[in-house]
Design a protein around this motif. Structure first.
Motif, PDB file in Angstrom:
ATOM      1  N   ASP A   1       0.676  -1.417   0.088  1.00 50.06           N
ATOM      2  CA  ASP A   1       0.142   0.051  -0.187  1.00 50.06           C
ATOM      3  C   ASP A   1       0.917   1.201   0.039  1.00 50.06           C
ATOM      4  O   ASP A   1       0.674   2.194  -0.664  1.00 50.06           O
ATOM      5  N   GLU A   2       1.910   1.467   0.714  1.00 46.96           N
ATOM      6  CA  GLU A   2       2.860   2.312   0.568  1.00 46.96           C
ATOM      7  C   GLU A   2       3.429   2.657  -0.778  1.00 46.96           C
ATOM      8  O   GLU A   2       3.426   3.870  -0.910  1.00 46.96           O
ATOM      9  N   ILE A   3       3.912   1.587  -1.299  1.00 49.56           N
ATOM     10  CA  ILE A   3       4.483   1.707  -2.664  1.00 49.56           C
ATOM     11  C   ILE A   3       3.444   2.294  -3.773  1.00 49.56           C
ATOM     12  O   ILE A   3       3.664   3.026  -4.705  1.00 49.56           O
ATOM     13  N   THR A   4       2.524   1.743  -3.454  1.00 50.86           N
ATOM     14  CA  THR A   4       0.871   1.973  -4.299  1.00 50.86           C
ATOM     15  C   THR A   4       0.829   3.537  -4.162  1.00 50.86           C
ATOM     16  O   THR A   4       0.583   4.385  -5.343  1.00 50.86           O
ATOM     17  N   ASP A   5       0.859   3.843  -2.969  1.00 49.61           N
ATOM     18  CA  ASP A   5       0.438   5.370  -2.749  1.00 49.61           C
ATOM     19  C   ASP A   5       1.562   6.159  -3.628  1.00 49.61           C
ATOM     20  O   ASP A   5       1.346   7.272  -4.005  1.00 49.61           O
ATOM     21  N   TRP A   6       2.826   5.886  -3.183  1.00 51.15           N
ATOM     22  CA  TRP A   6       3.948   6.652  -4.156  1.00 51.15           C
ATOM     23  C   TRP A   6       3.939   6.587  -5.485  1.00 51.15           C
ATOM     24  O   TRP A   6       4.001   7.773  -5.872  1.00 51.15           O
ATOM     25  N   LEU A   7       3.464   5.476  -6.039  1.00 44.65           N
ATOM     26  CA  LEU A   7       3.325   5.465  -7.585  1.00 44.65           C
ATOM     27  C   LEU A   7       2.185   6.491  -8.075  1.00 44.65           C
ATOM     28  O   LEU A   7       2.371   7.308  -8.974  1.00 44.65           O
ATOM     29  N   LEU A   8       1.097   6.409  -7.067  1.00 44.97           N
ATOM     30  CA  LEU A   8      -0.182   7.325  -7.495  1.00 44.97           C
ATOM     31  C   LEU A   8       0.219   8.832  -7.137  1.00 44.97           C
ATOM     32  O   LEU A   8       0.077   9.688  -8.221  1.00 44.97           O
TER      33      LEU A   8
ATOM     34  N   ALA B   1       7.654  -4.325  -3.541  1.00 47.03           N
ATOM     35  CA  ALA B   1       7.470  -5.043  -2.036  1.00 47.03           C
ATOM     36  C   ALA B   1       8.159  -6.007  -1.825  1.00 47.03           C
ATOM     37  O   ALA B   1       8.794  -6.116  -0.666  1.00 47.03           O
ATOM     38  N   ASP B   2       8.102  -7.123  -2.677  1.00 47.14           N
ATOM     39  CA  ASP B   2       8.545  -8.340  -2.512  1.00 47.14           C
ATOM     40  C   ASP B   2      10.281  -8.120  -2.463  1.00 47.14           C
ATOM     41  O   ASP B   2      10.912  -9.093  -1.725  1.00 47.14           O
TER      42      ASP B   2
END
Length: 466
Positions: free
Chosen positions: A228-235, A249-250
């Protein structure tokens, strides 16, 4: 009815040394019977009340084993079957069916008991017939037992091999798909005007992430939070391909790592660099999966080789008993997982090597562990415990389970040939007999203690085989 004659009895090899007056006694106290093809002489678990001397015809013995009907033995003409003096058999293990028109002489067991007192030569012939039957039937059942064990191990091995083989197939197909994207990605990346030191920095970050050996093992909740953290950053950075968040994330990428990438990349080309890195990381993951799956197959093949000891002599060898125990657990791992059984190993690795027949000992471990697994079926929190220790000049192996236990009145019988506590068709009752025979061959002993929740088989044999 065409009655059995003295000449016909005299023609039977097992009775050729019996005097005529004793054969006549058989005729006087017996009854001639004729059966058509398809008729049953006995049914499953019927008492052995008669001795049968087969004059002509053919009879087969059938049993249900592992849920399937099997032909176990053939009783030919000029054979003696049914009740025999001094035999411990009291019931038929299956049913007997005539496959040809059959004519026989049947003598009630009460009369045969009289013969023991009256006729020495006849009794001697019947005892010889009994010992021959035990030898032949035991040999046949042992062969069947080995074939059933081989079938179970083969099925388990096929299942174990199928998982990594399927993973390799899936990984190879996915890798091929990722490779197809490389030309287009190369064209996009090659068009980026990036300073060499920035390229080196991105490259070093990628190397660090893919070679990291202390990558943290995340729980499902931690992994979801990181994704979720990385998804937010991408957005926040207007990246449309959000699927790459799971991959980053992996490999333990953090928003700070992505900020570093962003600082090294010309602003309109961030999505290109991220797409290229994501493709590389996916390929790295697929190659790792293929490598691990191939290694798993290699380990299984090695376990099979060691389990069967295909490259060993038939003489006793110095060996580490733990290797055989571990190989057996590997071979039965599919069954352990199927029943959700926890395995606890408590091995004394300082034990000296023992002189033994490796393949024979593996039969012992297979029978005992397989029996324990069967006993644990439907047991909540099932547990198999295997422990080794040195006791003076002996090596002792303890194989225990927390199943329902063996009733006290049956514990003295479980090592007897053909005795089994399993359901009809699920066991031949020879597994523990094989264990006993092999351990005696190694000058050792096997015993059992059992109560509900704690059954332990103890196998001890001398270190020096003396």
């Amino acid at each position: 009815m065409n009655k059995v004659t003295l000449a016909e009895l005299r023609a039977i090899p097992a009775l050729e040394t019996v005097p005529d007056d004793q054969l006549q006694w058989l005729l006087n106290n017996g009854e001639t019977r004729k059966l058509e093809a398809g008729e049953h002489l006995t049914e499953v678990n019927t008492a052995l009340s008669y001795t049968y001397i087969i004059i002509e015809g053919r009879i087969r013995l059938c049993m249900v084993q592992n849920g399937k009907l099997r032909e176990i033995a053939i009783i030919q003409a000029h054979s003696i079957s049914g009740y025999l003096p001094f035999s411990r058999a009291t019931k038929t293990p299956g049913y007997t069916e005539c496959t040809k028109k059959t004519r026989l002489l049947s003598i009630h067991k009460d009369k045969m008991k009289e013969a023991i007192k009256l006729h020495y030569e006849l009794t001697e012939a019947m005892v010889h017939a009994m010992t021959s039957r035990v030898r032949d039937f035991t040999s046949l059942q042992q062969q069947n037992e080995k074939m059933f064990a081989l079938g179970k191990l083969s099925a388990g091995l096929a299942h174990e091999l199928n998982n990594p083989a399927s993973a390799i197939t899936r990984g190879a197909a996915a890798l091929q798909c990722q490779v197809k994207h490389l030309p287009e990605l190369f064209k996009d990346v090659a068009a980026i005007d990036m300073k060499p030191e920035k390229i080196d920095s991105i490259n070093q970050l990628l190397i660090n992430k893919t070679t990291q050996t202390n990558r943290p093992i995340l729980t499902m909740l931690q992994r979801a939070d990181k994704k979720d953290e990385i998804t937010d950053w991408l957005l926040d950075h207007h990246i449309k391909d959000l699927d790459m968040a799971e991959n980053f994330a992996d490999f333990d990428f953090s928003p700070a790592d992505l900020d570093h990438l962003n600082n090294c990349t010309p602003s309109p080309k961030l999505d290109v660099v991220l797409a290229w890195m994501n493709n590389y990381l996916l390929q790295e993951k697929m190659v790792a999966d293929i490598r691990d799956s191939s290694q798993r197959i290699s380990e299984l093949v090695s376990s099979v080789k060691n389990f069967t000891h295909m490259d060993r002599d038939t003489d006793k060898q110095l060996l580490d008993i733990h290797a055989g125990l571990r190989n057996t657990i590997t071979m039965l791992n599919y069954k352990l997982r199927k029943h959700n059984i926890e395995v606890q190993e408590n091995f004394d690795t300082s034990l000296p090597q023992v002189k033994a027949l490796a393949g024979e000992l593996n039969q012992v471990w297979t029978n005992l562990i397989d029996n324990a697994i069967d006993a644990l079926e439907n047991t909540p929190n099932s547990r198999l415990t295997i422990r080794t220790q040195k006791d003076g000049d002996f090596v002792c192996v303890y194989i225990g389970d927390n199943g329902p236990g063996i009733p006290a009145e049956l514990q003295s019988q479980i090592f007897d040939p053909f005795f089994t506590t399993k359901e009809m068709g699920k066991g031949s009752g020879l597994g523990l007999d094989v264990v006993t025979r092999i351990i005696r061959q190694h000058n050792g002993s096997v015993k059992v203690t059992s109560e509900p929740g704690n059954t332990v088989f103890t196998v001890c044999f001398p270190i020096n085989d003396n």
